[in-house]
Write an enzyme that holds these catalytic residues in place. Structure first.
Site, PDB file in Angstrom:
ATOM      1  CD  GLU A 118       4.401 -11.575  21.185  1.00 40.66           C
ATOM      2  OE1 GLU A 118       3.549 -10.615  20.741  1.00 40.66           O
ATOM      3  OE2 GLU A 118       4.543 -12.615  20.663  1.00 40.66           O
ATOM      4  CG  HIS A 121       3.671  -6.002  20.469  1.00 34.31           C
ATOM      5  ND1 HIS A 121       4.016  -7.267  19.600  1.00 34.31           N
ATOM      6  CD2 HIS A 121       4.781  -5.560  20.158  1.00 34.31           C
ATOM      7  CE1 HIS A 121       5.109  -7.374  19.316  1.00 34.31           C
ATOM      8  NE2 HIS A 121       5.681  -6.035  19.543  1.00 34.31           N
ATOM      9  CE1 TYR A 127       0.307   6.848  24.915  1.00 36.87           C
ATOM     10  CE2 TYR A 127       1.070   6.627  22.651  1.00 36.87           C
ATOM     11  CZ  TYR A 127       0.908   7.452  23.778  1.00 36.87           C
ATOM     12  OH  TYR A 127       1.560   8.690  23.723  1.00 36.87           O
ATOM     13  CD  GLU A 191       4.643 -14.799  17.182  1.00 36.93           C
ATOM     14  OE1 GLU A 191       4.232 -13.353  17.363  1.00 36.93           O
ATOM     15  OE2 GLU A 191       5.430 -15.288  17.970  1.00 36.93           O
ATOM     16  CD  GLU A 225       3.817 -10.172  16.692  1.00 31.10           C
ATOM     17  OE1 GLU A 225       4.138 -11.265  16.553  1.00 31.10           O
ATOM     18  OE2 GLU A 225       3.671  -9.843  17.729  1.00 31.10           O
ATOM     19  CG  HIS A 228       7.941 -12.248  17.816  1.00 30.96           C
ATOM     20  ND1 HIS A 228       6.943 -11.966  18.287  1.00 30.96           N
ATOM     21  CD2 HIS A 228       8.982 -11.382  18.407  1.00 30.96           C
ATOM     22  CE1 HIS A 228       7.330 -10.874  19.315  1.00 30.96           C
ATOM     23  NE2 HIS A 228       8.498 -10.392  19.163  1.00 30.96           N
TER      24      HIS A 228
HETATM   25 FE    FE Z   1       4.595 -11.993  18.772  1.00 29.89          FE
END
Ligand code: FE
Length: 344
Positions: A118, A121, A127, A191, A225, A228
């Site tokens: 996470e 991400h 960035y 998610e 994801e 997840h």
């Molecule tokens: Fe996640």
């Protein structure tokens, strides 16, 4: 803790996803939830960092006046406005709520990895924003300013009420259900649903060969994801096996209701953010797509589909197919089984 040289070995049969602190939360072995260890290893083999992806072409395209339309710029900024805070919400839930109550060391190992992902991400969004010279304060603050983003964040954050309380403990029927409800909402909805119309927009850019560095970042994020989500479904499945009494008819109805409400919020978001549609995806397409994935999420935890619509964006399932590593996107919960009584 006093030393006890006569302590009996850990009884693996007492190890539980929650409410199993008697079986020692520190010793990784003997391992009961081996599926979680497999997820930990699979996640490690998918390791990536945002700075490995070149943003050069994106920078040129963003600066050019001829590549992107105003609508595309607006869409790009808004999906980043959602993304930049969503992964922080996910990370906080793992670290402040989930981890504390999980009593299986092997499940905790994956949660540590997930929390780091996470962070990666959030780093990726930072960035992108930095590379393109976008206005950080505008993008990162958008979840407070735009109704459609705020409503999704606020829906999710409501489920932290109680669980974030340092005195909250599992071990009663009511609290165990509340914890399971938090897992269902974070896995299936945050998610599993709330990222997906924004993912679709990012792959829309990719299909037009626009902002492809940013889209590649998002492609890696989507792969993480989806893992997840699968892990979350397996954790829900494990808790149900260990404490079947929690999965009452009333509880199931509640989860179905949340998923339907989430589909509505996600659809409202897509409609508000892309009022004229984008890349050939219009409001009706987004609605169908969101309802289609909402049904898949319900099915993953054994709940009945509610919408019964075709997937209008079939290319979205291909977008996740990064060639080099194992793809968990279509992996089914049923492939993993909790070990029965094991000898150690
Ligand atoms: Fe996640």
């Amino acid at each position: 803790m006093a030393i006890n040289k006569d302590a009996p070995p850990v009884d693996i049969n007492k190890r539980r996803a929650i409410n199993g602190a008697d079986a020692d939360v520190i010793q990784l072995y003997p391992m009961r939830h081996k599926w979680a260890w497999e997820y930990y290893n699979a996640a490690n083999s998918n390791h990536w960092l945002p700075t490995e992806i070149s943003m050069q072409l994106d920078i040129e395209q963003w600066r050019s006046n001829t590549v992107l339309t105003d609508e595309e710029r607006h869409a790009f900024e808004t999906v980043l406005g959602f993304f930049t805070t969503a992964d922080s919400i996910a990370a906080n839930n793992i670290v402040v709520a989930t981890y504390r109550h999980i009593t299986s060391p092997e499940i905790r190992m994956y949660l540590l990895r997930q929390a780091y992902e996470e962070a990666i991400h959030t780093h990726a969004y930072q960035y992108i924003v930095q590379s393109l010279g976008m206005d950080e304060s505008k993008i990162f603050n958008m979840y407070r300013k735009r109704d459609a983003i705020y409503n999704k964040a606020s829906f999710i954050l409501d489920f932290n009420d109680g669980i974030f309380d340092p005195t909250f403990k599992t071990g009663t029927f009511e609290n165990d259900q509340k914890f399971l409800e938090n897992l269902c909402v974070f896995s299936l909805i945050l998610e599993g649903i709330f990222f997906y119309s924004s993912f679709a927009v990012m792959f829309g850019f990719q299909r037009q060969h626009k902002l492809t560095g940013a889209a590649e970042q998002i492609q890696y994020i989507m792969r993480d994801e989806s893992m997840h989500l699968n892990f979350g479904c397996q954790l829900i499945h494990t808790i149900r096996e260990e404490q079947p009494e929690l999965w009452t008819a009333e509880f199931q109805e509640k989860i179905i209701g949340y998923v339907k409400e989430a589909a509505r919020l996600e659809y409202t978001y897509a409609q508000e953010v892309f009022p004229n549609g984008i890349f050939g995806m219009n409001a009706e397409g987004f609605r169908q797509y969101i309802e289609h994935i909402a049904d898949r999420r319900l099915e993953r935890v054994g709940l009945p589909a509610q919408f019964h619509v075709e997937n209008p964006f079939p290319w979205m399932s291909e977008a996740i197919d990064l060639p080099k590593e194992k793809n968990f996107f279509e992996t089914r919960v049923t492939e993993y089984k909790v070990g029965g009584a094991l000898d150690w």
